[in-house]
Design a protein around this motif. Sequence first.
Motif, PDB file in Angstrom:
ATOM      1  N   LEU A  30      52.785  19.241   9.841  1.00  0.00           N
ATOM      2  CA  LEU A  30      53.161  18.246   8.835  1.00  0.00           C
ATOM      3  C   LEU A  30      54.211  18.741   7.849  1.00  0.00           C
ATOM      4  CD1 LEU A  30      49.684  16.671   8.034  1.00  0.00           C
ATOM      5  CD2 LEU A  30      51.456  15.818   9.545  1.00  0.00           C
ATOM      6  N   GLY A  31      54.746  19.935   8.057  1.00  0.00           N
ATOM      7  CA  GLY A  31      55.799  20.409   7.172  1.00  0.00           C
ATOM      8  C   GLY A  31      55.644  21.869   6.823  1.00  0.00           C
ATOM      9  N   GLU A  32      56.351  22.261   5.764  1.00  0.00           N
ATOM     10  CA  GLU A  32      56.351  23.652   5.331  1.00  0.00           C
ATOM     11  C   GLU A  32      56.210  23.700   3.820  1.00  0.00           C
ATOM     12  OE1 GLU A  32      59.079  27.684   5.796  1.00  0.00           O
ATOM     13  OE2 GLU A  32      59.669  25.831   6.789  1.00  0.00           O
ATOM     14  N   LYS A  33      55.387  24.611   3.335  1.00  0.00           N
ATOM     15  CA  LYS A  33      55.168  24.802   1.899  1.00  0.00           C
ATOM     16  C   LYS A  33      55.402  26.271   1.560  1.00  0.00           C
ATOM     17  CE  LYS A  33      53.670  20.692   1.137  1.00  0.00           C
ATOM     18  NZ  LYS A  33      54.659  19.800   0.641  1.00  0.00           N
ATOM     19  N   ALA A  34      55.915  26.507   0.360  1.00  0.00           N
ATOM     20  CA  ALA A  34      56.173  27.875  -0.092  1.00  0.00           C
ATOM     21  C   ALA A  34      55.576  28.053  -1.482  1.00  0.00           C
ATOM     22  CB  ALA A  34      57.663  28.152  -0.119  1.00  0.00           C
ATOM     23  N   LEU A  35      55.165  29.280  -1.782  1.00  0.00           N
ATOM     24  CA  LEU A  35      54.553  29.600  -3.066  1.00  0.00           C
ATOM     25  C   LEU A  35      54.957  31.004  -3.479  1.00  0.00           C
ATOM     26  CD1 LEU A  35      52.400  28.961  -5.320  1.00  0.00           C
ATOM     27  CD2 LEU A  35      50.755  30.086  -3.828  1.00  0.00           C
ATOM     28  N   PRO A 118      58.052   8.476  -3.422  1.00  0.00           N
ATOM     29  CA  PRO A 118      58.804   9.734  -3.319  1.00  0.00           C
ATOM     30  C   PRO A 118      58.816  10.287  -1.891  1.00  0.00           C
ATOM     31  CG  PRO A 118      56.760  10.060  -4.524  1.00  0.00           C
ATOM     32  CD  PRO A 118      56.857   8.609  -4.234  1.00  0.00           C
ATOM     33  N   GLN A 119      59.733  11.218  -1.649  1.00  0.00           N
ATOM     34  CA  GLN A 119      59.842  11.868  -0.345  1.00  0.00           C
ATOM     35  C   GLN A 119      58.557  12.649  -0.047  1.00  0.00           C
ATOM     36  OE1 GLN A 119      62.173  11.764   1.990  1.00  0.00           O
ATOM     37  NE2 GLN A 119      63.480  10.374   0.828  1.00  0.00           N
ATOM     38  N   GLY A 120      58.171  12.690   1.214  1.00  0.00           N
ATOM     39  CA  GLY A 120      56.998  13.455   1.621  1.00  0.00           C
ATOM     40  C   GLY A 120      55.697  12.674   1.509  1.00  0.00           C
ATOM     41  N   THR A 134      49.318   8.878   1.783  1.00  0.00           N
ATOM     42  CA  THR A 134      49.155  10.056   2.625  1.00  0.00           C
ATOM     43  C   THR A 134      50.339  10.995   2.443  1.00  0.00           C
ATOM     44  OG1 THR A 134      48.060   8.659   4.245  1.00  0.00           O
ATOM     45  CG2 THR A 134      48.713  10.828   4.983  1.00  0.00           C
ATOM     46  N   GLY A 135      50.059  12.314   2.462  1.00  0.00           N
ATOM     47  CA  GLY A 135      51.111  13.316   2.365  1.00  0.00           C
ATOM     48  C   GLY A 135      50.555  14.707   2.570  1.00  0.00           C
ATOM     49  N   SER A 136      51.442  15.690   2.560  1.00  0.00           N
ATOM     50  CA  SER A 136      51.007  17.069   2.793  1.00  0.00           C
ATOM     51  C   SER A 136      50.811  17.852   1.495  1.00  0.00           C
ATOM     52  CB  SER A 136      52.026  17.798   3.676  1.00  0.00           C
ATOM     53  OG  SER A 136      53.269  17.878   3.015  1.00  0.00           O
ATOM     54  N   ASP A 137      51.245  17.330   0.361  1.00  0.00           N
ATOM     55  CA  ASP A 137      51.099  18.015  -0.923  1.00  0.00           C
ATOM     56  C   ASP A 137      50.039  17.285  -1.749  1.00  0.00           C
ATOM     57  OD1 ASP A 137      51.334  19.312  -3.344  1.00  0.00           O
ATOM     58  OD2 ASP A 137      53.526  19.302  -3.334  1.00  0.00           O
ATOM     59  N   LYS A 138      48.925  17.948  -2.014  1.00  0.00           N
ATOM     60  CA  LYS A 138      47.798  17.325  -2.704  1.00  0.00           C
ATOM     61  C   LYS A 138      48.175  16.837  -4.093  1.00  0.00           C
ATOM     62  CE  LYS A 138      42.937  18.067  -3.676  1.00  0.00           C
ATOM     63  NZ  LYS A 138      41.797  18.985  -3.555  1.00  0.00           N
ATOM     64  N   GLN A 139      48.980  17.602  -4.806  1.00  0.00           N
ATOM     65  CA  GLN A 139      49.367  17.227  -6.165  1.00  0.00           C
ATOM     66  C   GLN A 139      50.222  15.971  -6.160  1.00  0.00           C
ATOM     67  OE1 GLN A 139      52.583  17.533  -7.950  1.00  0.00           O
ATOM     68  NE2 GLN A 139      51.562  16.732  -9.747  1.00  0.00           N
ATOM     69  N   VAL A 141      50.423  13.602  -3.781  1.00  0.00           N
ATOM     70  CA  VAL A 141      49.633  12.458  -3.321  1.00  0.00           C
ATOM     71  C   VAL A 141      48.754  11.937  -4.454  1.00  0.00           C
ATOM     72  CG1 VAL A 141      47.773  11.762  -1.753  1.00  0.00           C
ATOM     73  CG2 VAL A 141      49.673  13.107  -0.898  1.00  0.00           C
ATOM     74  N   GLY A 142      48.115  12.835  -5.186  1.00  0.00           N
ATOM     75  CA  GLY A 142      47.281  12.426  -6.316  1.00  0.00           C
ATOM     76  C   GLY A 142      48.086  11.782  -7.430  1.00  0.00           C
ATOM     77  N   GLN A 143      49.279  12.300  -7.679  1.00  0.00           N
ATOM     78  CA  GLN A 143      50.140  11.741  -8.727  1.00  0.00           C
ATOM     79  C   GLN A 143      50.606  10.342  -8.366  1.00  0.00           C
ATOM     80  OE1 GLN A 143      50.831  13.135 -11.730  1.00  0.00           O
ATOM     81  NE2 GLN A 143      51.922  11.271 -12.260  1.00  0.00           N
ATOM     82  N   VAL A 144      50.997  10.126  -7.107  1.00  0.00           N
ATOM     83  CA  VAL A 144      51.445   8.805  -6.661  1.00  0.00           C
ATOM     84  C   VAL A 144      50.293   7.804  -6.763  1.00  0.00           C
ATOM     85  CG1 VAL A 144      52.186   7.494  -4.627  1.00  0.00           C
ATOM     86  CG2 VAL A 144      53.310   9.629  -5.204  1.00  0.00           C
TER      87      VAL A 144
END
Length: 177
Positions: A30-35, A118-120, A134-139, A141-144
């Motif tokens: 579902l994508g790529e995340k970086a931290l 928003p994108q994603g 639905t999305g891959s970033d929990k923050q 998705v919750g904000q939307v």
Amino acid sequence: MSRVGKYPVVVPSGVTVNLNGQDLSVKGKLGEKALRVADDIGVRVEGDKLWVEPRNETKRARMMWGTTRAIVANMVKGVSEGFTINLDINGVGYRAAAQGQVLNLQLGYSHDINYQVPQGVTIKTEKPTSISVTGSDKQVVGQVAAEIRAFRGPEPYKGKGVKYSTETILRKEGKKK
């Protein structure tokens, strides 16, 4: 001692984890995340498990330990499964329709509300009274979901408005004669 931080993050098959110093990147279907991990926290990969541990016993390191582990777990779950929040719309004439990256809401105002997604994040409306975010970033998705709910929050007398599907509205008794 952190109750969250001491457990490892299990990396499912199909997800790759790259650790370069303090930079952690997770890639899945579902994508790529970086931290960028804080300097007080150490991350190590052992097989299909990710361990997060404090490097010293300062207060900041102990605070960031559980937080970092939770963020990393959400990243792994986001790129493998994704996150979904369902919203319900109650009220006569209240409805939603998704057209591409725009969500059109009719919530009893004199005008329609066009919400730019928003994108994603993807929004689906199976029925005119239910929205799935639905999305891959929990923050994100919750904000939307919170922004959509804020257009017309549920009121306590009749329960009209936009609410989370898991939310229970405390109802008030109306006027008495």
